[in-house]
Design a protein around this motif. Structure first.
Motif, PDB file in Angstrom:
ATOM      1  N   LYS A 152       7.750  14.911  -4.174  1.00 26.67           N
ATOM      2  CA  LYS A 152       8.860  14.290  -4.339  1.00 26.67           C
ATOM      3  C   LYS A 152       8.758  12.960  -5.294  1.00 26.67           C
ATOM      4  O   LYS A 152       8.996  12.074  -5.486  1.00 26.67           O
ATOM      5  CB  LYS A 152       9.543  14.873  -3.403  1.00 26.67           C
ATOM      6  N   LEU A 153       8.125  12.135  -4.109  1.00 32.08           N
ATOM      7  CA  LEU A 153       7.662  10.852  -3.902  1.00 32.08           C
ATOM      8  C   LEU A 153       7.178  10.536  -4.721  1.00 32.08           C
ATOM      9  O   LEU A 153       7.236   9.264  -6.005  1.00 32.08           O
ATOM     10  CB  LEU A 153       6.678  10.350  -3.216  1.00 32.08           C
ATOM     11  N   TYR A 154       5.668  11.195  -5.530  1.00 33.65           N
ATOM     12  CA  TYR A 154       5.042  11.054  -7.239  1.00 33.65           C
ATOM     13  C   TYR A 154       5.857  10.530  -7.873  1.00 33.65           C
ATOM     14  O   TYR A 154       5.581  10.475  -9.143  1.00 33.65           O
ATOM     15  CB  TYR A 154       4.041  12.069  -6.715  1.00 33.65           C
ATOM     16  N   ALA A 155       7.206  12.397  -7.897  1.00 33.30           N
ATOM     17  CA  ALA A 155       7.700  12.228  -9.131  1.00 33.30           C
ATOM     18  C   ALA A 155       8.853  10.805  -9.204  1.00 33.30           C
ATOM     19  O   ALA A 155       9.237  10.691 -10.425  1.00 33.30           O
ATOM     20  CB  ALA A 155       8.543  13.553  -9.233  1.00 33.30           C
ATOM     21  N   GLU A 156       8.676  10.869  -8.543  1.00 37.34           N
ATOM     22  CA  GLU A 156       9.898   9.046  -8.365  1.00 37.34           C
ATOM     23  C   GLU A 156       9.149   8.005  -8.507  1.00 37.34           C
ATOM     24  O   GLU A 156      10.010   6.948  -8.434  1.00 37.34           O
ATOM     25  CB  GLU A 156      10.256   9.223  -7.239  1.00 37.34           C
ATOM     26  N   ALA A 162       3.711   7.957  -1.763  1.00 37.62           N
ATOM     27  CA  ALA A 162       3.611   8.911  -2.171  1.00 37.62           C
ATOM     28  C   ALA A 162       2.344   9.118  -1.407  1.00 37.62           C
ATOM     29  O   ALA A 162       1.296  10.603  -1.080  1.00 37.62           O
ATOM     30  CB  ALA A 162       3.875   9.646  -3.732  1.00 37.62           C
ATOM     31  N   ARG A 163       1.097   8.683  -1.500  1.00 36.28           N
ATOM     32  CA  ARG A 163      -0.435   9.005  -1.445  1.00 36.28           C
ATOM     33  C   ARG A 163      -0.621   8.523   0.199  1.00 36.28           C
ATOM     34  O   ARG A 163      -1.403   9.432   1.119  1.00 36.28           O
ATOM     35  CB  ARG A 163      -1.066   7.503  -2.328  1.00 36.28           C
ATOM     36  N   ASN A 182      -4.642  14.887  -5.285  1.00 35.89           N
ATOM     37  CA  ASN A 182      -3.346  14.161  -5.502  1.00 35.89           C
ATOM     38  C   ASN A 182      -3.258  12.774  -5.141  1.00 35.89           C
ATOM     39  O   ASN A 182      -1.927  11.614  -5.278  1.00 35.89           O
ATOM     40  CB  ASN A 182      -2.001  15.253  -3.410  1.00 35.89           C
ATOM     41  N   ILE A 183      -3.791  12.722  -4.016  1.00 36.62           N
ATOM     42  CA  ILE A 183      -4.399  10.889  -3.263  1.00 36.62           C
ATOM     43  C   ILE A 183      -4.818  10.366  -4.527  1.00 36.62           C
ATOM     44  O   ILE A 183      -4.429   9.051  -5.589  1.00 36.62           O
ATOM     45  CB  ILE A 183      -5.742  10.884  -2.879  1.00 36.62           C
TER      46      ILE A 183
END
Length: 328
Positions: A152-156, A162-163, A182-183
């Motif tokens: 969710k943080l990545y999409a934002e 996010a990392r 993901n990282i």
């Protein structure tokens, strides 16, 4: 997210997620929704079903990310498959969409798909996708919840946050090594390609034949400007595992610029097969065909390019080559 390049220099149409406008809680929702709807709205729809590749059973909880390159925007919110593995995206634009299917514990799959308008009453066939489970990986619910929070943080576009979430999960659960991807994606989004590659390699060491990680490493080297390394990694990817236009096109450009038009041509062909309206793909296919003295295919590809992009900066070059070929 990758940056395409042309044989004559970098493409200025790199991918960027649509910017959000923050003007208060209700204002954010209204403005963002209005901008999104205006950009990706249409009369088409796309339905699909996701299965577990090993068991053949429908797969619930798969996040489906749809990206439209022509307007540089995602379809939001991301659809998630139900208990029957079904998902849908409605009132979307026709044309090419890039799709990414993600579920913790499964290998991510990317593909490009051309959406056509289906008249009322005509029910189109669902897009069928099968995800491969990552062997030996057991995911607890608390890990899934944490990954969803990081996604969710990545999409934002909060990539550092996010990392940090992914790194915390990985510290507490080192067996979930796939989170290194993901990282790496967070570093990639920040254009920190060396760190992205370092993270991707940690997954590669355990899954050396996983297509999505090979593609991620190759694209990271490409975006970092390390063309020789990028070529080596694109060669590791099985041709049939490339189902998205960006990877096909980038690989073709790398091989073409390395002086291997015969090696580049199949990738450009795949790119235009995935999207018959992809003008840049036809141009590069035409140039590769010229280099291989394949006159018939060069003429067909360059004519299609001019039909699709008559005002392109490469149009004069295409016209000159066509004139020479037709006289010949």
């Amino acid at each position: 997210m990758s940056i395409r390049e042309h044989g004559f220099g970098m493409d200025s149409n790199g991918r960027f997620i649509m910017k959000r406008i923050f003007i208060g809680a209700l204002g954010v929702l209204f403005v963002f929704s209005a901008l999104f709807f205006a950009q990706v709205q249409g009369r088409a729809r796309l339905r699909g079903i996701v299965y577990d590749d090993e068991t053949g059973q429908p797969l619930a909880g798969v996040t489906v990310k749809l990206y439209n390159d022509s307007v540089a925007a995602y379809y939001l919110p991301h659809p998630v498959t139900d208990k029957e593995g079904k998902w849908g995206a409605f009132y979307i634009r026709t044309g090419r969409w890039d799709l990414e299917f993600e579920k913790v514990g499964y290998a991510t799959q990317k593909l490009s798909y051309n959406v056509a308008f289906a008249a009322p009453g005509n029910r189109e066939e669902p897009l069928v996708v099968r995800l491969r489970i990552i062997k030996g990986l057991v995911i607890e619910n608390k890990v899934v919840d944490g990954v969803n929070r990081g996604n969710k943080l990545y999409a934002e576009k909060k990539y550092d946050e996010a990392r940090a979430v992914f790194e915390e999960i990985l510290t507490q659960n080192p067996e979930v090594y796939v989170l290194n991807k993901n990282i790496g994606n967070c570093y990639f989004a920040l254009e920190k390609y060396d760190q992205a590659i370092e993270s991707y390699m940690k997954v590669y060491e355990k899954q050396p034949e996983q297509p999505d990680i090979l593609i991620a490493i190759a694209n990271a080297y490409n975006n970092a400007g390390k063309k020789e390394e990028a070529a080596e990694w694109y060669k590791k990817i099985r041709f049939e595992d490339i189902r998205d236009i960006d990877t096909a096109y980038n690989a073709g450009v790398i091989f073409f610029n390395s002086g291997n038009p015969a090696e580049a041509a199949p990738y450009f062909k795949k790119a235009v097969e995935l999207d018959g309206q992809f003008a840049d793909g036809y141009f590069q296919l035409g140039m590769s065909s010229v280099a291989m003295n394949n006159t018939e295919e060069a003429i067909a590809a360059l004519k299609k390019f001019l039909e699709l992009a008559p005002d392109s900066p490469q149009a004069p070059t295409a016209k000159s080559i066509l004139e020479a070929l037709t006289k010949k």
